[in-house]
Design a protein around this motif. Structure first.
Motif, short mmCIF file in Angstrom:
data_model
loop_
_atom_site.label_atom_id
_atom_site.label_comp_id
_atom_site.label_asym_id
_atom_site.label_seq_id
_atom_site.Cartn_x
_atom_site.Cartn_y
_atom_site.Cartn_z
N TRP A 141 4.65 1.15 11.79
CA TRP A 141 4.69 2.37 12.59
C TRP A 141 4.56 3.62 11.70
O TRP A 141 3.82 4.55 12.03
N ILE A 142 5.28 3.63 10.57
CA ILE A 142 5.22 4.79 9.67
C ILE A 142 3.82 4.94 9.08
O ILE A 142 3.29 6.05 8.97
N GLU A 143 3.19 3.80 8.70
CA GLU A 143 1.84 3.87 8.14
C GLU A 143 0.83 4.37 9.18
O GLU A 143 -0.05 5.17 8.85
N TYR A 145 1.51 6.26 11.78
CA TYR A 145 1.80 7.68 12.01
C TYR A 145 1.25 8.55 10.88
O TYR A 145 0.64 9.60 11.12
N SER A 146 1.45 8.08 9.64
CA SER A 146 0.97 8.87 8.50
C SER A 146 -0.55 8.94 8.46
O SER A 146 -1.13 9.96 8.08
N ASP A 147 -1.22 7.84 8.87
CA ASP A 147 -2.68 7.85 8.87
C ASP A 147 -3.24 8.89 9.84
O ASP A 147 -4.30 9.49 9.59
N HIS A 148 -2.53 9.14 10.92
CA HIS A 148 -3.02 10.06 11.94
C HIS A 148 -2.49 11.49 11.79
O HIS A 148 -3.17 12.45 12.13
N SER A 149 -1.26 11.60 11.27
CA SER A 149 -0.62 12.92 11.32
C SER A 149 -0.14 13.45 9.97
O SER A 149 -0.13 14.66 9.76
N PHE A 150 0.28 12.57 9.06
CA PHE A 150 0.91 13.05 7.84
C PHE A 150 0.62 12.09 6.69
O PHE A 150 1.44 11.27 6.32
N PRO A 151 -0.59 12.16 6.11
CA PRO A 151 -1.02 11.18 5.10
C PRO A 151 -0.10 11.09 3.89
O PRO A 151 0.02 10.02 3.28
N LYS A 152 0.56 12.19 3.55
CA LYS A 152 1.42 12.16 2.36
C LYS A 152 2.65 11.26 2.54
O LYS A 152 3.32 10.92 1.57
N LEU A 153 2.93 10.90 3.78
CA LEU A 153 4.11 10.06 4.05
C LEU A 153 3.86 8.59 3.74
O LEU A 153 4.81 7.85 3.47
N ARG A 154 2.61 8.17 3.73
CA ARG A 154 2.30 6.74 3.62
C ARG A 154 2.90 6.05 2.39
O ARG A 154 3.43 4.94 2.50
N PRO A 155 2.85 6.65 1.18
CA PRO A 155 3.44 5.95 0.02
C PRO A 155 4.94 5.70 0.15
O PRO A 155 5.48 4.82 -0.53
N TYR A 156 5.60 6.47 1.01
CA TYR A 156 7.05 6.31 1.16
C TYR A 156 7.43 5.38 2.31
O TYR A 156 8.62 5.18 2.59
N ALA A 157 6.43 4.81 2.98
CA ALA A 157 6.71 3.93 4.12
C ALA A 157 7.59 2.73 3.73
O ALA A 157 8.56 2.43 4.43
N PRO A 158 7.31 2.02 2.62
CA PRO A 158 8.19 0.90 2.27
C PRO A 158 9.63 1.32 1.99
O PRO A 158 10.58 0.64 2.38
N LEU A 159 9.79 2.46 1.31
CA LEU A 159 11.14 2.93 0.97
C LEU A 159 11.93 3.27 2.23
O LEU A 159 13.08 2.83 2.39
N ILE A 160 11.31 4.01 3.15
CA ILE A 160 12.02 4.43 4.37
C ILE A 160 12.30 3.22 5.25
O ILE A 160 13.42 3.02 5.74
N ALA A 161 11.27 2.40 5.48
CA ALA A 161 11.44 1.24 6.36
C ALA A 161 12.45 0.25 5.79
O ALA A 161 13.29 -0.29 6.52
#
Length: 361
Positions: A141-143, A145-161
């Protein structure tokens, strides 16, 4: 004539999670995770016993025999007391992981190395069954979301999830973790005696309320979550570090061997990445594991109510220094590497097989 237009860069390679696999539901992922957890819990339980015994010994748990008819084993140097031959105290002091294996096998029997396995299974199946599917779905879900709205968030998806999923699993299964830790830390006080199981261990924890003069004894059920703060302080950073290391490592390994979608590639890449991530995460969070163990084996009711992670770590550091803070790091890292590798690789392979079966229908 103008300069030729530079060709557009190729699109980034797809992530190793197949798009079709993203459609798998929580229940299917939970089944795959539970199967992986059973295999891991049985294989690595002796290392968990060794780690817990070393940490409990450092916390003051005495492993000398207290029954009167005990006689010294041939491999120990006997001393003398008023009743006759007795074992040297060194015969019951653990000096490392292999020493724990040797002495537990000689003194208590080889099956004591699997002490707490039932609790480990009762813990691992629901914990991993909640943890891995939650991580998968949150990361996806985070990946997206980041692909569509906030690309800078993608590298942090594993950490947050990983952090959120581990928190959910810890809170849900904390009483079982408490029972397992106490079962592994203490041993029976009579020859041939049957140690208490998981339910009796938890009832013993609840019995502490009789020794606590506190107006809120009616809420004594909260004692079943003793050490939850220390457990969260250990497991959430462990999970954050683990997935932050694991995801790029396994993607890199899969790119090296090619993007073939077969079980061997998935198994090898995920086990290797999980092993590396598990060792690094376990070493980095060992002090927090020491604090969690000490909280959960504490028998003094007054200390149970007032202990917290910061106080425990300060106390251990002042009395034992760096060696106390990292007590049990060896067996913990030796356990975490194969454990994470087995769980993650088994989970991904079972997901792959289930996806193939669904695709054939």
């Amino acid at each position: 004539m103008g300069a030729e237009q530079a060709p557009e860069p190729p699109p980034p390679p797809p992530p190793p999670v197949a798009a079709a696999e993203r459609g798998m539901g929580f229940a299917e992922r939970a089944v795959a995770a539970a199967g992986a957890a059973v295999v891991s819990a049985v294989l690595v339980n002796p290392l968990d016993v060794a780690k817990t015994r070393l940490q409990a010994q450092a916390a003051g748990v005495v492993y000398n025999p207290i029954w009167s008819d005990f006689r010294c084993y041939p491999w120990c140097n006997p001393g003398m007391n008023g009743l006759g031959p007795s074992c040297s105290s060194e015969c019951f002091q653990y000096r490392g992981t292999m020493d724990v294996f040797y002495k537990v096998t000689k003194q208590e029997g080889v099956f004591r190395l699997w002490r707490g396995t039932a609790a480990s299974l009762a813990l691992a199946v629901p914990t991993v069954g909640i943890y891995l599917p939650s991580y998968d779905l949150l990361r996806n879900w985070i990946e997206e979301y980041s692909d569509h709205s906030f690309p800078k968030l993608r590298p942090y998806a594993p950490l947050i999830a990983g952090s959120v999923a581990r928190s959910l699993a810890c809170i849900t299964c904390s009483p079982i973790e408490l029972a397992r830790t106490r079962m592994q830390a203490f041993k029976v006080s009579n020859v041939g005696g049957k140690p208490p199981g998981m339910w009796k261990t938890l009832l013993g924890v609840l019995a502490l309320r009789q020794s606590i003069n506190h107006p809120e004894n009616i809420r004594s059920y909260h004692l079943l979550w003793t050490g939850l703060g220390a457990q969260l302080a250990r497991d959430v950073p462990f999970s954050a570090i683990c997935w932050t290391v694991l995801e790029p490592t396994r993607r890199h390994l899969i790119r090296i061997v090619g993007e073939q979608s077969n079980a061997a590639v998935i198994l090898g890449a995920n086990f290797s990445a999980g092993f590396i991530a598990g060792v690094i995460s376990a070493g980095a969070t060992c002090p927090l594991d020491v604090a969690k163990t000490r909280r959960q084996i504490e028998k003094d009711p007054a200390r149970v109510l007032h202990m917290n992670t910061r106080r425990i770590l300060h106390e251990v550091w002042s009395k034992e220094g760096i060696s106390g803070i990292f007590r049990g790091a060896g067996p913990r890292m030796a356990r975490a590497g194969p454990s994470v590798g087995i769980v993650v690789s088994s989970y991904e392979v079972v997901k792959h097989i289930m996806h193939r079966k669904h695709a054939e229908l």
